[in-house]
Write a protein that holds these residues in place. Structure first.
Motif, short mmCIF file in Angstrom:
data_model
loop_
_atom_site.label_atom_id
_atom_site.label_comp_id
_atom_site.label_asym_id
_atom_site.label_seq_id
_atom_site.Cartn_x
_atom_site.Cartn_y
_atom_site.Cartn_z
N VAL A 180 0.84 -1.21 0.00
CA VAL A 180 0.00 0.00 0.00
C VAL A 180 0.87 1.25 0.00
O VAL A 180 0.60 2.21 -0.74
CB VAL A 180 -0.94 0.01 1.23
CG1 VAL A 180 -1.79 1.28 1.24
CG2 VAL A 180 -1.82 -1.22 1.25
N GLU A 181 1.91 1.24 0.82
CA GLU A 181 2.81 2.39 0.92
C GLU A 181 3.43 2.71 -0.45
O GLU A 181 3.48 3.88 -0.86
CB GLU A 181 3.90 2.09 1.96
CG GLU A 181 4.82 3.25 2.26
CD GLU A 181 5.90 2.87 3.26
OE1 GLU A 181 6.13 3.63 4.20
OE2 GLU A 181 6.50 1.78 3.09
N GLN A 189 2.87 6.09 -2.85
CA GLN A 189 3.98 6.91 -3.33
C GLN A 189 3.86 7.15 -4.82
O GLN A 189 4.14 8.25 -5.31
CB GLN A 189 5.31 6.22 -3.00
CG GLN A 189 5.68 6.25 -1.52
CD GLN A 189 6.95 5.47 -1.21
OE1 GLN A 189 7.55 4.88 -2.11
NE2 GLN A 189 7.35 5.46 0.05
N ASP A 190 3.40 6.13 -5.54
CA ASP A 190 3.24 6.25 -6.99
C ASP A 190 1.96 7.02 -7.36
O ASP A 190 1.94 7.75 -8.35
CB ASP A 190 3.20 4.86 -7.64
CG ASP A 190 4.50 4.10 -7.45
OD1 ASP A 190 5.53 4.76 -7.22
OD2 ASP A 190 4.48 2.86 -7.51
N GLU A 247 -4.71 8.39 -4.59
CA GLU A 247 -5.46 7.17 -4.27
C GLU A 247 -5.76 7.04 -2.77
O GLU A 247 -6.60 6.24 -2.37
CB GLU A 247 -4.67 5.94 -4.73
CG GLU A 247 -4.70 5.68 -6.21
CD GLU A 247 -5.97 4.93 -6.60
OE1 GLU A 247 -6.96 5.61 -6.95
OE2 GLU A 247 -5.96 3.69 -6.51
N ARG A 248 -5.07 7.84 -1.97
CA ARG A 248 -5.26 7.79 -0.52
C ARG A 248 -6.74 8.00 -0.15
O ARG A 248 -7.26 7.34 0.74
CB ARG A 248 -4.38 8.85 0.15
CG ARG A 248 -4.42 8.87 1.66
CD ARG A 248 -3.37 9.83 2.21
NE ARG A 248 -2.04 9.29 2.03
CZ ARG A 248 -1.39 8.57 2.93
NH1 ARG A 248 -1.97 8.29 4.09
NH2 ARG A 248 -0.19 8.11 2.70
N THR A 249 -7.41 8.92 -0.86
CA THR A 249 -8.81 9.21 -0.56
C THR A 249 -9.71 8.05 -0.97
O THR A 249 -10.57 7.60 -0.19
CB THR A 249 -9.25 10.50 -1.28
OG1 THR A 249 -8.41 11.58 -0.86
CG2 THR A 249 -10.70 10.83 -0.96
N ARG A 250 -9.52 7.55 -2.20
CA ARG A 250 -10.37 6.46 -2.69
C ARG A 250 -10.24 5.21 -1.81
O ARG A 250 -11.22 4.51 -1.54
CB ARG A 250 -10.00 6.10 -4.13
CG ARG A 250 -10.86 4.96 -4.71
CD ARG A 250 -10.43 4.57 -6.12
NE ARG A 250 -9.17 3.85 -6.15
CZ ARG A 250 -9.05 2.53 -5.96
NH1 ARG A 250 -10.12 1.80 -5.68
NH2 ARG A 250 -7.86 1.94 -6.01
N LEU A 251 -9.03 4.94 -1.36
CA LEU A 251 -8.78 3.75 -0.55
C LEU A 251 -9.17 3.94 0.92
O LEU A 251 -9.06 3.01 1.72
CB LEU A 251 -7.30 3.35 -0.66
CG LEU A 251 -6.84 2.90 -2.05
CD1 LEU A 251 -5.32 2.75 -2.09
CD2 LEU A 251 -7.53 1.59 -2.45
#
Length: 497
Positions: free
Chosen positions: A339-340, A344-345, A349-353
């Motif tokens: 996930v980390e 980083q890439d 996506e932090r919000t969607r996940l």
């Protein structure tokens, strides 16, 4: 609680943990929980008012939308976020500062945001008339109740000795505690009354920060190393006797000390096993995983009762949620790294996940519908990390058991729902009613996984080096309250008439 009428003199210091401080109202059954910051940040708050509000709202959402579903709504009090006048908060901070334990003063109360979490005061759950007997409230931190069976576990000792028992050696070796506690969570979670009695006895012998007793909202028993409110055996018995003066264990109208303590524990066990008409569920921890090799309990002493917990009891609900940790931290860490790397890439996506929430129905659904096998996706990895973090929350939660002499129940200003209404113990005279709640249900930070792995490695390493220092079957390294009670009873038997 009208904001323009808030008076700091109506509130008193109640307690604090690592991340927040709690004050209680002197008259109504309410507490305020305020955030804490490192002392070096006292001049410059580390987050804005909006961020502080969101942090507390996240706690409320996590409790009401996630933990309430997993643990049972009847046990949960989620509270609400409130905005307080800044002058009130600052004066309150000054007022309570001298009451705080010195070892907690490396952090300061948040006096900048004015945000707090308002909750019912579970140590004083019922409004009583001054002439009535005040409620007794017992706070227990049960900790992790199972041994890992994950194929990813690298040290065999982790499948034989529970995390709590190993952690005790680490804490003593590092000066956190002077003596190890002989409490073992696997005994408490066993559902066997003998083992549960044994576990609670050792919680009382060495409370640390895992066991406290409150009377009318005041802490009357805790660890001497944690609080100045702790007391000796005679003082504790003085408080407990009025609640248990019945039965045949009296000598010249004087109930023996040992009998008082045993009856107190029996009532606690009854409350922890209660839950209505639920059937007893067979132990789901697996063959050989329900006993810890470090426990001082002798298996041969089990004379009756099957292993297992009632399916709607508080301990069963907590244990089932703890067991969402199916991989152990060692198996989870590679998924965290997956996930980390993905974040980083692809930072957006932090919000969607939903890495840091929001903790809504969608979050709970992803948690519960995680596929059983790793399909290599980041979604699977996120779901497993979330499951682990939820399990960690329940490994650190507290259970509050309120005991009230029957006939004195009165609804508080919030009212008791039918599920939380106090129920009688049929075997008690005078009967004690009870209510059980779960607290300390904050979400664990997603980025805490690396530190969890490091701590796990340190604990296991320390135990492998020092584990033989307290061999199985060895006596307690200190004279406990039960030994003193038995000595006190022997003296009493030969007291001149």
């Amino acid at each position: 609680m009208e904001p323009d009428k808030m008076d700091e003199n109506e509130w008193k210091y109640h307690g604090e943990g690592n991340k927040s401080l709690v004050v209680s109202h002197v008259q109504i059954s309410r507490v305020l929980r305020l955030l804490k910051y490192p002392a070096e940040d006292s001049e410059n708050p580390p987050q804005s008012v909006e961020q502080a509000f969101r942090q507390i709202q996240n706690i409320v959402d996590f409790s009401s939308n996630v933990m309430s579903s997993l643990l049972g709504e009847k046990f949960i009090h989620s509270g609400e976020v409130v905005k307080l006048p800044l002058e009130f908060v600052r004066q309150l901070s000054i007022k309570i500062q001298h009451q705080r334990p010195a070892w907690r003063c490396d952090k300061v109360m948040d006096i900048y945001s004015g945000c707090a979490l308002c909750l019912p005061n579970l140590t004083s759950p019922i409004l009583h008339q001054p002439t009535h007997t005040p409620p007794l409230c017992i706070e227990i931190k049960p900790k992790c109740g199972f041994l890992p069976s994950s194929k990813h576990v690298s040290k065999d000792i982790k499948t034989k000795v529970c995390r709590f028992c190993m952690h005790q050696h680490y804490k003593v070796a590092n000066g956190k505690w002077k003596r190890p506690s002989l409490y073992c969570p696997l005994d408490l979670f066993s559902g066997n009354r003998q083992r549960m009695h044994f576990a609670i006895r050792h919680l009382m012998e060495e409370p640390q920060n895992n066991f406290k007793i409150f009377k009318g909202g005041q802490c009357i028993y805790s660890s001497k190393e944690v609080s100045d409110d702790s007391m000796d055996l005679n003082s504790l018995l003085h408080h407990l006797r009025p609640y248990f003066l019945y039965g045949n264990n009296r000598i010249n109208s004087h109930m023996t000390s040992k009998a008082v303590l045993n009856d107190f524990i029996q009532v606690l066990v009854n409350a922890l096993l209660s839950g209505g008409d639920g059937e007893v569920v067979a132990d789901t921890r697996g063959e050989g995983r329900s006993f810890c090799e470090a426990s001082q309990f002798n298996k041969e002493r089990i004379s009756n009762g099957s292993q297992g917990l009632p399916g709607d009891s508080v301990l069963f609900r907590i244990l089932q949620t703890q067991m969402l940790d199916t991989l152990d931290i060692e198996g989870l860490f590679p998924l965290y790294r997956r996930v980390e790397q993905h974040l980083q890439d692809f930072p957006k996506e932090r919000t969607r996940l939903q890495v840091e929430g929001p903790y809504n129905e969608a979050f709970l659904e992803k948690l519960q519908k995680c596929p059983p096998e790793d399909d290599g996706s980041v979604e699977y990895a996120v779901a497993k990390v979330h499951q682990y973090c939820v399990a960690m929350t329940t490994k650190d939660c507290s259970i509050m058991v309120a005991l009230v002499p029957s006939g004195e129940e009165e609804e508080d200003d919030e009212g008791l729902s039918s599920q939380r209404r106090l129920r009688d113990f049929p075997s008690s005279r005078p009967a004690l009613s009870y209510a059980v709640s779960i607290l300390d249900l904050d979400p664990k930070p997603f980025d805490s996984i690396p530190s969890q792995l490091r701590l796990d490695q340190k604990i296991v390493s320390c135990y492998l080096k020092t584990g033989s220092a307290l061999p199985k079957g060895s006596p307690s390294p200190h004279c406990g309250i039960f030994t003193a009670a038995e000595r006190d009873d022997c003296t009493l038997l030969f007291h001149p008439m």
